[in-house]
Design a protein around this motif. Structure first.
Motif, PDB file in Angstrom:
ATOM      1  N   ALA A   1       5.838  -3.292  -6.258  1.00 59.83           N
ATOM      2  CA  ALA A   1       4.773  -2.300  -6.085  1.00 59.83           C
ATOM      3  C   ALA A   1       5.286  -0.907  -6.401  1.00 59.83           C
ATOM      4  CB  ALA A   1       4.242  -2.351  -4.647  1.00 59.83           C
TER       5      ALA A   1
ATOM      6  N   SER B   1      -6.503   8.543   1.563  1.00 56.21           N
ATOM      7  CA  SER B   1      -6.506   8.342   0.110  1.00 56.21           C
ATOM      8  C   SER B   1      -7.761   8.922  -0.525  1.00 56.21           C
ATOM      9  CB  SER B   1      -6.408   6.848  -0.203  1.00 56.21           C
ATOM     10  OG  SER B   1      -5.168   6.317   0.234  1.00 56.21           O
TER      11      SER B   1
ATOM     12  N   VAL C   1       0.833  -1.207   0.000  1.00 53.13           N
ATOM     13  CA  VAL C   1       0.000   0.000   0.000  1.00 53.13           C
ATOM     14  C   VAL C   1       0.868   1.257   0.000  1.00 53.13           C
ATOM     15  CG1 VAL C   1      -1.618   1.344   1.384  1.00 53.13           C
ATOM     16  CG2 VAL C   1      -1.985  -1.108   1.073  1.00 53.13           C
TER      17      VAL C   1
ATOM     18  N   LEU D   1       3.345   1.417  -3.201  1.00 50.39           N
ATOM     19  CA  LEU D   1       2.604   1.714  -4.424  1.00 50.39           C
ATOM     20  C   LEU D   1       2.228   3.180  -4.470  1.00 50.39           C
ATOM     21  CD1 LEU D   1       1.148   0.647  -6.984  1.00 50.39           C
ATOM     22  CD2 LEU D   1      -0.851   0.250  -5.548  1.00 50.39           C
ATOM     23  N   ASP D   2       1.696   3.688  -3.384  1.00 52.23           N
ATOM     24  CA  ASP D   2       1.241   5.071  -3.375  1.00 52.23           C
ATOM     25  C   ASP D   2       2.395   6.052  -3.445  1.00 52.23           C
ATOM     26  OD1 ASP D   2      -1.740   6.030  -2.845  1.00 52.23           O
ATOM     27  OD2 ASP D   2      -0.382   7.565  -2.094  1.00 52.23           O
TER      28      ASP D   2
ATOM     29  N   ASN E   1      -5.254   1.653  -4.000  1.00 53.22           N
ATOM     30  CA  ASN E   1      -4.882   0.851  -2.822  1.00 53.22           C
ATOM     31  C   ASN E   1      -6.077   0.392  -1.988  1.00 53.22           C
ATOM     32  OD1 ASN E   1      -5.617   3.183  -1.275  1.00 53.22           O
ATOM     33  ND2 ASN E   1      -3.606   4.039  -1.705  1.00 53.22           N
TER      34      ASN E   1
END
Length: 467
Positions: free
Chosen positions: A146, A89, A21, A24-25, A170
């Motif tokens: 990721a 998010s 998470v 990736l972000d 995510n």
């Protein structure tokens, strides 16, 4: 060969998803930066802040989060981080202007700080030795993937949907991780660590002030009070933070850990290697769109070879490090990445991905795959299980601070503009950082024998820890 038990496989799955998470972000945003700038306004300074707002809170709070993980339990802290990350998010996706977006990104970073130390600490608490190295290799393969597949996913969303939906990618891994955590409740946790909130505030405010000065100084100049006051003030607060760690009863940053050779030198290598990776990811994603004229999807696809190399080789690299020691891989890997970064100087106005970028991506991917798992295993294998949270937090904080500072210095590195000349300058700078990481690893890293430590909690100056 010893295999993972059912519980250990569950732990690895949770650790991978929770870290997935945040990683990736942290990278998916790079390909969205031009679209964000077009819709909400702002130039390179706003783009830097969209990246660094996330990294500031992630870097500044990750030590505090590591202490929270050791104090309250990995599962409880991870669960709170996942929920907070999901809320932040949604706020990012709905941001109406750059200021709200940047504030929400800072919220994401704060939540992400709760996830990474806890995820790795779950692995170090469940397995040791060669089994731990293999598990870290698997964790590294998927979490690094990721980071690298993020630009591709982001590009697809930007080109065919909206940059706003990039930040909702995510949601699914958050939901799955929360479900798996429900199957892995915290064991009875004996709280042996108190949280030093004062140190956390000193670190967060000091780091934020220094980064503000680095990002905004090209616009104001170092002589402007709005720049040198927070710059100097932030540096003073960070110095006070370090002094406090030598005298605090329950330090966020146990300085005695750095008396361990592999822990200290591994973190030094981390500083240079991850600064280079952050700079490289930012520059490639933005330049390939704004300079070479590629779509966001094509810019994301540019790094796909690195992703494939990581998935195929990272687990094997963890096994090789367990068998032969981390030193040789931690030396060869960054040197290969330095060569890969230097190959980017072949990029010209007459752009051709296949001859100018692809060779670099292949060499970078090979070097990265050989580096990350051995580096992580060398650093975390040096400490006892009960301090796995803070050890993971320190290593992750250093990697995030490295990326934070190098992105803040971007305008200086590229000469104020990310044109072809600036891109070449960034490539050379990246290569130099990578080479430094390899040299540091060769000088400092050794094959561990029984290099474990239980850091003391000093009431006075930190005492040496045998290792």
């Amino acid at each position: 060969m010893t295999t993972l038990s059912a519980k250990q496989r569950l732990v690895v799955a949770i650790a991978v998803l929770a870290s997935f998470v945040t990683f990736l972000d942290g990278t998916v945003v790079n390909v969205a930066l031009p679209a964000i700038s077009r819709e909400l306004g702002g130039g390179i300074s706003t783009q830097q802040w969209v990246v660094d707002a996330y990294l500031i809170t992630l870097s500044a709070l990750i030590l505090l989060a590591g202490s929270l993980s050791d104090a309250f339990g990995r599962v409880a802290v991870m669960r709170a981080g996942l929920i907070a990350f999901g809320v932040a998010s949604v706020a990012v996706a709905a941001a109406p202007d750059p200021l709200v977006l940047i504030i929400a990104r800072a919220g994401q970073g704060a939540a992400g700080a709760l996830l990474v130390p806890s995820s790795l600490a779950l692995i170090t608490a469940t397995m040791r030795g060669p089994l731990q190295a293999r598990a870290i290799g698997v964790w590294t393969a998927f979490t690094t993937a990721a980071q690298l597949v993020g630009p591709l996913l982001g590009g697809l969303f930007v080109d065919f949907l909206s940059w706003r939906l990039v930040f909702l990618i995510n949601v699914l891994p958050i939901a799955v991780t929360l479900f798996l955590l429900w199957r892995l409740p915290d064991a009875a946790h004996k709280r042996t660590t108190r949280v030093d909130w004062t140190s956390g505030i000193l670190c967060a405010v000091g780091l934020g002030a220094v980064v503000f000065a680095l990002i905004e100084q090209p616009n104001w100049g170092w002589s402007a009070p709005a720049i040198w006051v927070p710059g100097v003030g932030g540096a003073v607060l960070l110095l006070i933070f370090l002094v406090r760690q030598r005298t605090a009863t329950h330090p966020l940053l146990p300085l005695g850990l750095f008396q361990l050779r592999n822990f200290a030198w591994g973190n030094a290598a981390t500083l240079f290697i991850y600064a280079a990776l952050s700079l490289n990811g930012f520059v490639i994603s933005v330049y390939l769109q704004q300079g070479a004229g590629l779509t966001a999807t094509a810019a994301g696809l540019a790094s796909l070879p690195i992703t494939l190399m990581m998935i195929v080789l990272s687990s094997k690299a963890g096994t090789w490090a367990a068998k032969h020691g981390p030193r040789i891989l931690m030396t060869i890997g960054p040197l290969l990445m330095a060569i890969g970064a230097a190959l980017l100087i072949t990029v010209d106005h007459d752009f051709n991905y296949w001859w100018q970028v692809l060779p670099s991506m292949i060499v970078l991917g090979l070097g990265l795959a050989l580096t990350v798992a051995p580096l992580t295993a060398a650093v975390l294998g040096a400490v006892e299980e009960e301090h796995g949270g803070i050890a993971s937090a320190i290593n992750n904080a250093i990697s995030r601070v490295a990326g934070l500072l190098v992105v803040a210095m971007l305008s200086t590195i590229v000469g104020g503009r990310l044109d072809l000349a600036g891109f070449h300058s960034a490539a050379w700078f990246t290569a130099a950082l990578m080479a430094a990481g390899g040299v540091i690893s060769w000088i400092g890293i050794r094959t561990p024998r029984t290099e474990t430590v239980t850091p003391t909690e000093p009431t006075g100056p930190t005492t040496p820890i045998p290792g």
